[in-house]
Write an enzyme that holds these catalytic residues in place. Structure first.
Site, short mmCIF file in Angstrom:
data_model
loop_
_atom_site.label_atom_id
_atom_site.label_comp_id
_atom_site.label_asym_id
_atom_site.label_seq_id
_atom_site.Cartn_x
_atom_site.Cartn_y
_atom_site.Cartn_z
N TYR A 104 -2.57 -0.62 10.64
CA TYR A 104 -2.59 -1.01 9.23
C TYR A 104 -1.30 -0.59 8.52
CZ TYR A 104 -4.10 -1.34 4.36
OH TYR A 104 -4.19 -1.65 3.03
N SER B 220 0.85 -1.20 0.00
CA SER B 220 0.00 0.00 0.00
C SER B 220 0.88 1.24 0.00
CB SER B 220 -0.85 0.01 1.27
OG SER B 220 -1.62 1.19 1.36
#
Ligand code: NJP
Length: 259
Positions: free
Chosen positions: A152, A139
């Site tokens: 995260y 990501s």
């Protein structure tokens, strides 16, 4: 890669979003996608639309036993896995003090340890064959951390660290490793990550489609790319962050803390 025809492509997290779209694109090119995830019903529905080439495997990447069983079955059926797309993952966007320990542990177990488990399941045979490709869906959050993503973002930094180290270990072996780093993508990911919908409302117009990310995955496999950031502007932002971290943080606090 010379041709997709007949290639065995294992995709984790293929019951939804980016993984399902990737399975569709590789099936269209003549490869055999092995769709892996926990939800048998959703996997079968997607595979049903892809035609005879697609196969489904029940897989929980947080369980070593489940990973072992799914990949043993894949090797029994095909004798090889040419490409592994480590895509299974989830996020919970919450402030550090409001995030229970169990959520930190679960995110790390799935997003990071899941990559470790699945890669271990295929790498020895790829090395023996002298070819193969492991694609890790990380990501932009693995490069630029914003508020409400301590858990995260850390998992995706971990995936990037793992992949960059592994790429160096594997130089010259014929096995390629890639990271794909998307910004926000319009998938069911946000049903869990952002149940109030406020983050999605803030970034809706900037969101990538799953098709765009899956196309980048396919391109990365064809061209043996080390890394793709998308959209390009996010990748540029990450470069600025590495060059001028404090200044970037100050400026971006205003614009990027949208969770
Ligand atoms: O999310 P979603 P995406 N074992 O929710 C599976 C990253 N990413 O496609 O097991 C095995 O539609 C789950 O299947 P099931 C993100 O971090 C996203 O957007 O049946 N599978 C489903 O198929 C993730 O790594 C955005 O529930 C497990 C899939 O994962 C990847 O992209 C931005 C599992 C999730 O599909 C795909 O996410 C970004 C387990 N234990 C990176 N737990 C974004 N959407 O904005 C979950 O930068 N799955």
């Amino acid at each position: 890669m010379e041709s997709w025809e007949g290639k065995i492509v294992a995709i984790t997290g293929a019951s939804s979003g980016i993984g399902a779209k990737t399975a569709e694109l590789v099936a269209q090119r003549g490869a055999k996608p092995l769709l892996m995830a926990r939800s048998r019903g959703r996997l079968d529905a997607i595979a049903g639309r892809l035609g005879a080439a697609a196969e489904t495997y029940e897989l929980d990447v947080s369980s070593a036993e489940s990973v072992e069983t799914a990949f043993r079955l894949a090797y029994e059926r095909h004798g090889r896995v040419d490409v592994l797309v480590n895509n299974a993952g989830f996020g919970i966007f919450e402030k550090f003090e409001n995030t229970p320990l169990a959520d930190f542990e679960r995110m790390m177990d799935v997003n990071y340890m899941g990559v470790v488990r699945c890669t271990k399941a295929v790498l020895p045979r790829m090395l023996a064959a002298g070819s193969g490709h492991v694609v890790n869906v990380a990501s932009i959050a693995g490069k630029i951390a914003t508020a409400k993503s301590t858990g995260y973002s850390a998992t995706k930094h971990a995936v990037l660290g793992l992949t960059n180290s592994l790429r160096q270990e594997l130089a010259g072996t014929g096995v390629t490793v890639t990271t794909i780093n998307p910004g926000p993508v319009d998938t069911p990911f946000f049903e869990l990550a952002d149940p109030s919908g406020s983050y999605v409302a803030n970034v809706k117009r900037l969101m990538l489609t799953p098709d765009k990310v899956a196309s980048a995955i396919v391109r990365a496999i064809e061209r043996k790319r080390a890394e793709i950031d998308l959209p390009g502007i996010a990748g540029f932002g990450a470069k600025l962050f590495y060059l001028f971290p404090r200044t970037f943080e100050r400026v971006s606090r205003k614009f990027l803390n949208l969770k």
